[in-house]
Every structure is written in C-alpha cells, then in structure tokens.
Design an enzyme around this catalytic site. Sequence first.
Site, PDB file in Angstrom:
ATOM      1  N   GLY A 142       1.938   2.475   5.363  1.00 20.63           N
ATOM      2  CA  GLY A 142       3.082   1.623   5.719  1.00 20.63           C
ATOM      3  C   GLY A 142       3.654   2.006   7.079  1.00 20.63           C
ATOM      4  O   GLY A 142       4.020   1.133   7.884  1.00 20.63           O
TER       5      GLY A 142
ATOM      6  N   CYS B 251       1.630   0.736  -9.094  1.00 20.70           N
ATOM      7  CA  CYS B 251       2.682   1.276  -8.212  1.00 20.70           C
ATOM      8  C   CYS B 251       3.969   1.577  -8.972  1.00 20.70           C
ATOM      9  O   CYS B 251       4.686   2.507  -8.625  1.00 20.70           O
ATOM     10  CB  CYS B 251       2.957   0.301  -7.072  1.00 20.70           C
ATOM     11  SG  CYS B 251       3.426  -1.333  -7.657  1.00 20.70           S
TER      12      CYS B 251
ATOM     13  N   PRO C 256       3.054   4.587   1.345  1.00 24.65           N
ATOM     14  CA  PRO C 256       4.042   4.820   2.402  1.00 24.65           C
ATOM     15  C   PRO C 256       3.399   5.358   3.696  1.00 24.65           C
ATOM     16  O   PRO C 256       3.821   4.995   4.790  1.00 24.65           O
ATOM     17  CB  PRO C 256       4.977   5.874   1.785  1.00 24.65           C
ATOM     18  CG  PRO C 256       4.837   5.687   0.306  1.00 24.65           C
ATOM     19  CD  PRO C 256       3.417   5.250   0.084  1.00 24.65           C
TER      20      PRO C 256
ATOM     21  N   GLU D 161       5.582  -3.257   0.977  1.00 19.35           N
ATOM     22  CA  GLU D 161       5.669  -2.992  -0.468  1.00 19.35           C
ATOM     23  C   GLU D 161       4.925  -1.691  -0.703  1.00 19.35           C
ATOM     24  O   GLU D 161       3.697  -1.663  -0.724  1.00 19.35           O
ATOM     25  CB  GLU D 161       5.010  -4.144  -1.252  1.00 19.35           C
ATOM     26  CG  GLU D 161       5.737  -5.474  -1.146  1.00 19.35           C
ATOM     27  CD  GLU D 161       6.993  -5.527  -2.025  1.00 19.35           C
ATOM     28  OE1 GLU D 161       7.231  -4.604  -2.822  1.00 19.35           O
ATOM     29  OE2 GLU D 161       7.753  -6.514  -1.906  1.00 19.35           O
TER      30      GLU D 161
ATOM     31  N   GLY E 243       0.840  -1.207   0.000  1.00 16.78           N
ATOM     32  CA  GLY E 243       0.000   0.000   0.000  1.00 16.78           C
ATOM     33  C   GLY E 243       0.865   1.242   0.000  1.00 16.78           C
ATOM     34  O   GLY E 243       2.022   1.214  -0.429  1.00 16.78           O
TER      35      GLY E 243
HETATM   36  P1  NAD Z   1      -3.505   2.212   1.134  1.00 18.10           P
HETATM   37  O1  NAD Z   1      -2.210   2.310   1.838  1.00 18.10           O
HETATM   38  O2  NAD Z   1      -4.475   3.328   1.289  1.00 18.10           O
HETATM   39  O3  NAD Z   1      -4.302   0.893   1.567  1.00 18.10           O
HETATM   40  C1  NAD Z   1      -3.720  -0.395   1.530  1.00 18.10           C
HETATM   41  C2  NAD Z   1      -4.410  -1.301   2.518  1.00 18.10           C
HETATM   42  O4  NAD Z   1      -4.252  -0.757   3.825  1.00 18.10           O
HETATM   43  C3  NAD Z   1      -5.923  -1.481   2.315  1.00 18.10           C
HETATM   44  O5  NAD Z   1      -6.254  -2.843   2.516  1.00 18.10           O
HETATM   45  C4  NAD Z   1      -6.543  -0.623   3.382  1.00 18.10           C
HETATM   46  O6  NAD Z   1      -7.754  -1.160   3.879  1.00 18.10           O
HETATM   47  C5  NAD Z   1      -5.502  -0.632   4.473  1.00 18.10           C
HETATM   48  N1  NAD Z   1      -5.473   0.626   5.227  1.00 18.10           N
HETATM   49  C6  NAD Z   1      -5.723   1.879   4.749  1.00 18.10           C
HETATM   50  N2  NAD Z   1      -5.599   2.786   5.743  1.00 18.10           N
HETATM   51  C7  NAD Z   1      -5.261   2.092   6.852  1.00 18.10           C
HETATM   52  C8  NAD Z   1      -5.004   2.464   8.205  1.00 18.10           C
HETATM   53  N3  NAD Z   1      -5.089   3.737   8.599  1.00 18.10           N
HETATM   54  N4  NAD Z   1      -4.694   1.497   9.092  1.00 18.10           N
HETATM   55  C9  NAD Z   1      -4.622   0.210   8.699  1.00 18.10           C
HETATM   56  N5  NAD Z   1      -4.864  -0.202   7.444  1.00 18.10           N
HETATM   57  C10 NAD Z   1      -5.190   0.720   6.534  1.00 18.10           C
HETATM   58  O7  NAD Z   1      -3.127   1.971  -0.396  1.00 18.10           O
HETATM   59  P2  NAD Z   1      -4.076   1.844  -1.640  1.00 18.10           P
HETATM   60  O8  NAD Z   1      -4.727   3.168  -1.908  1.00 18.10           O
HETATM   61  O9  NAD Z   1      -4.962   0.659  -1.503  1.00 18.10           O
HETATM   62  O10 NAD Z   1      -3.001   1.522  -2.788  1.00 18.10           O
HETATM   63  C11 NAD Z   1      -2.247   2.530  -3.399  1.00 18.10           C
HETATM   64  C12 NAD Z   1      -0.844   2.611  -2.827  1.00 18.10           C
HETATM   65  O11 NAD Z   1      -0.246   1.332  -2.794  1.00 18.10           O
HETATM   66  C13 NAD Z   1       0.075   3.443  -3.719  1.00 18.10           C
HETATM   67  O12 NAD Z   1       0.942   4.202  -2.918  1.00 18.10           O
HETATM   68  C14 NAD Z   1       0.845   2.398  -4.506  1.00 18.10           C
HETATM   69  O13 NAD Z   1       2.079   2.848  -5.016  1.00 18.10           O
HETATM   70  C15 NAD Z   1       1.011   1.342  -3.466  1.00 18.10           C
HETATM   71  N6  NAD Z   1       1.244   0.035  -4.084  1.00 18.10           N
HETATM   72  C16 NAD Z   1       2.456  -0.547  -3.941  1.00 18.10           C
HETATM   73  C17 NAD Z   1       2.701  -1.772  -4.559  1.00 18.10           C
HETATM   74  C18 NAD Z   1       4.027  -2.468  -4.440  1.00 18.10           C
HETATM   75  O14 NAD Z   1       4.095  -3.636  -4.808  1.00 18.10           O
HETATM   76  N7  NAD Z   1       5.077  -1.838  -3.941  1.00 18.10           N
HETATM   77  C19 NAD Z   1       1.702  -2.388  -5.305  1.00 18.10           C
HETATM   78  C20 NAD Z   1       0.479  -1.753  -5.417  1.00 18.10           C
HETATM   79  C21 NAD Z   1       0.252  -0.542  -4.795  1.00 18.10           C
END
Ligand code: NAD
Length: 470
Positions: free
Chosen positions: A199, A250, A196, A216, A194
Amino acid sequence: MIDYSDNRYFELFEKQKSNQFAIGKTNYKERLKKLNSLKTALEKTFKQEIRDALYSDFKKPHLETDLTEIYPVVDEINFAKRNLKSWLKRQKVDTPIAMLGSSSWIINEPKGVCLIISPWNFPVNLTFGPLVSAIAAGNTVILKPSEMTPHTSKVMLKIVSTLFNDNEVALIEGEVEVSQELLKLPFNHIFFTGSPQVGKIVMKAASQHLTSVTLELGGKSPVIIDDTYNIDNAVKKIIFGKFLNAGQTCIAPDYVLVNESIKEAFNTSFKKHLTEFYSENPSESKSFGRIVNQKHFNRLKGYLEDAKSRNATIACGGASEEKDNYIEPTLVFDVSEESELMQNEIFGPILPVKTYTSSQQVIDYVNSKEKPLALYIFSKNRKRVTEILNDTRAGSTCINHNLLQFLNHNLPFGGSNNSGIGKSHGYFGFLEFVNQRSVLKQHTMGAVDLLMPPYNNFKQKIVDLTIKWF
Ligand code: NAD
C-alpha cells in the site's frame, strides 16, 4: 510533461483515456446493462469455471467460492441496481442567504481512467467488487489481479474480454512488475487491495501524479471475549471466521483476547467444535482449503516454529504437509509478544490466544498496536461494549459475530491509517470512483456583485452586516 510512450501499457491507457468521456456520459440504464451482464457471467455462464479455478489455485471449497467470491459481487451489483439512479441524480444543496439569487448542486462525475490492483485471497470478489463501483460511477478501468492465483486470473480475463472492449475495461495478468509498470501511468484513481507494505509503494507512486487512492489494507484484527457471552456460541463463530479460506482473510480474527476466567472453557469448546467442523483430520475435510503457495506455507510454518521456540503451547493442531501446502487449524496459548505470530498479520489458520483480567488491559493492548481493519467483541455487557468502542479505533467492528460486517453494503468497508484509506461497498465504494463536482449557478444579480472594487464605506458596512447577520 513526462513522456510515457515507452511504457508497455501506454497505448491501452491512452485508448481508455480517449474513451473516458463517452463512458462517462452513459446514463444509469446503460451502466446497469453492463452490471447485469457481469452478474449473468458470475451467476451462470462462468460460475463453474470460477469454482474450478479457485479449487485449482488453493483448493477453495465450492461453497466458499459461492458464498465469498460470487455472492458478494452479485450483491454489490444488486445494491447498485437499486440505487444507481439516485446516486447519479444531481444533488441539490442549500445556498446561503447572502448568495440570494443563486442555486447549488453536486454532480457525481466519473474520475476517469482507473486502476484496480487486487490480492489473491478473494480474487474474484476483490477484483470485480471494486469494478462494480467503478462501472457504476462511469469510469474506464484497468484491472491487475494477483499473480498468485493464475487459474482464477485466466477466467477473469475471459469474462472481461467477453463482456467489454479494452478501451473500457481491460484485465492484465502478470507478476509484480506489471503493477510497477502500470503504477507509473497518470491514472485518475487507483483502488488497491493488499498489504500495508505494498500500500505504501502504491501511495508513493500515486503521489507522482497526485492520483487519488483507495487503499484496502490488512493488519491484526483482534477478537475480545468476556465472561458474559456464551462460550460455545462465540467459539463456533470464531472457528468459522478464522478458518474460512484457511485463515487467509483480511478481516479474519488474527488473535483472541479471552478473559482469564474462561480460558479453559474456551480451550475445551474450541477443540470440540473444531472436530465437529473439520473432523479429527482436517486435511481430509472438504470444508477446509489450502495455503495459496509454498512461500506462504513456509512463512506460516516459520511462525509456528518461532512460537514454539519461545515456549508457546500448541493447544490443538500444529501439523502440516508441505506437498499440499496444508497447515492444520491450530490454536496456540502462551505466545510471547516478540514472536512472529504477534508481530505480523498471520493470514493463515493459526490462532493465538492471550488472556486478560481487566477491560482496561484489553484496551491498552489493542491500542499499543496499529489500528486494526476489524475488531470483534463477544459480550452481553452493553456498558463494556460501549467502553471498548469508545476507547479503541478500528476500520470496522462486529459485535457478537465476525466477518458479517463485510456483507452489509449499507456499511462502509475499509480500514483506518495502517489498515487502509478510503472505503468500499455500496454508496461508499461508488463515492471513491467519483469526483463530487460542486456547481453554483447565479440566476439574478446577488449581494456579492454589489461589493466589487472600488471599495468604499457603504460596501464595508454591507460586509460588516453580512458577517454579523448571515
Ligand atoms: P500484496 O500486497 O502482496 O499484493 C497485492 C497486489 O499488489 C497483487 O496484485 C500484487 O501483484 C501487487 N504487488 C505486490 N507487490 C507489489 C509491488 N512491490 N509493487 C506493485 N504491486 C505489487 O497482498 P496479497 O499477499 O496479495 O494479499 C494479502 C494482503 O492483503 C493482506 O495484508 C490482507 O490483509 C490484505 N487484504 C486486504 C483486504 C481488504 O479489503 N482490506 C482484502 C484482502 C486482502
């Protein structure tokens, strides 16, 4: 001891915890059987349901679903099938001569109960891809996919509950609060994909239990093009990489750095090939998807408005349709450094282009930002490519193309610092889910046994000799 009994997921967690040794003791054939059943589910039984779900979630074209959701997981499974036997073998290592009489080896033991939290942009790929590594490593797993792709989550839940008992693999649907609740539990490993920002929240929660993490993450991935590479060739590949999944990838090119001398040629070629790929009206093209929801649609529209208010030039595209969450593939020049487009990961079909006049300028610019997840170079000049590789940092690099590095499971995939911690895919993904347990076995009395207290001059001499000669 912290009491977790009031946690909504405590019972499930405890079930998996008590089952972890039984799962951990499975041999490679038993694990491959599970991976094969997942493969059949993806390739055959649930293939059409997955395609339909992703189309309902954000009009993902079927071909893109096959190529970017199903194929990478199937390939991950095939890779594990070819290698798992050797990954699980105990790995003999040398033992120093000073420890004569002993032998040493490494066991890849499962970490235990794992949590996989995945994003919405490639929901099947990024939920089941890490699951393959976790199963190969012999763990029990709780999966928490994103709330933003609910149709796909439903199909994934169906697949998981058809194939597994919940004391081995379970999937929990739900909002952010579900993740927050799960993150309170003392998992043995958390694999998070997800942003940073989230993360950091995951890592903070994991620190409470010293749970290991794979993060990731994302960020701004630059593309550098110089004047030695065929422009049409570079442009076609960049359009493919940028507008696949409507830019919500990503490792999609986030912005392009072109040599000033080829700016106009880049612009002309871009318009020509964009029309070739998606027609004069991309909203009617069956090859172009939609933004996942209104929140992200508004975010991207806001980025464009902000760029325009700072005198950016929209070279092509720029249109949008709110009712369909459609943002037209858009090329932007003259973007101010302060604009939202240059300050944030774009994660949508908008491509800003900046120009440069020297390699050093490019290197300094890239290094002024966080380490990217991917950095792309289009150049025939080997010296310049080496210079960029040596003088920048990035999770991965693809030379003369983009995205392809993700598809080779012999390569580790992941970021560095702000773009990620740890790696996925193939052996590297497997390693995230195991503890490399070191074992030393003594067969006959060794030198160290002669050195136990009480210490004397003779023993001191042996130590001196050991330090000097061994
Ligand atoms: P996100 O970080 O908003 O959400 C990812 C996951 O985290 C979801 O399942 C969500 O329910 C959970 N989440 C969200 N907020 C949370 C919180 N406060 N506490 C606990 N869990 C929480 O990311 P997104 O919008 O789903 O995806 C987009 C991001 O992911 C972009 O930054 C993209 O670059 C990155 N990404 C990275 C990779 C990689 O392999 N490196 C792959 C795909 C996406």
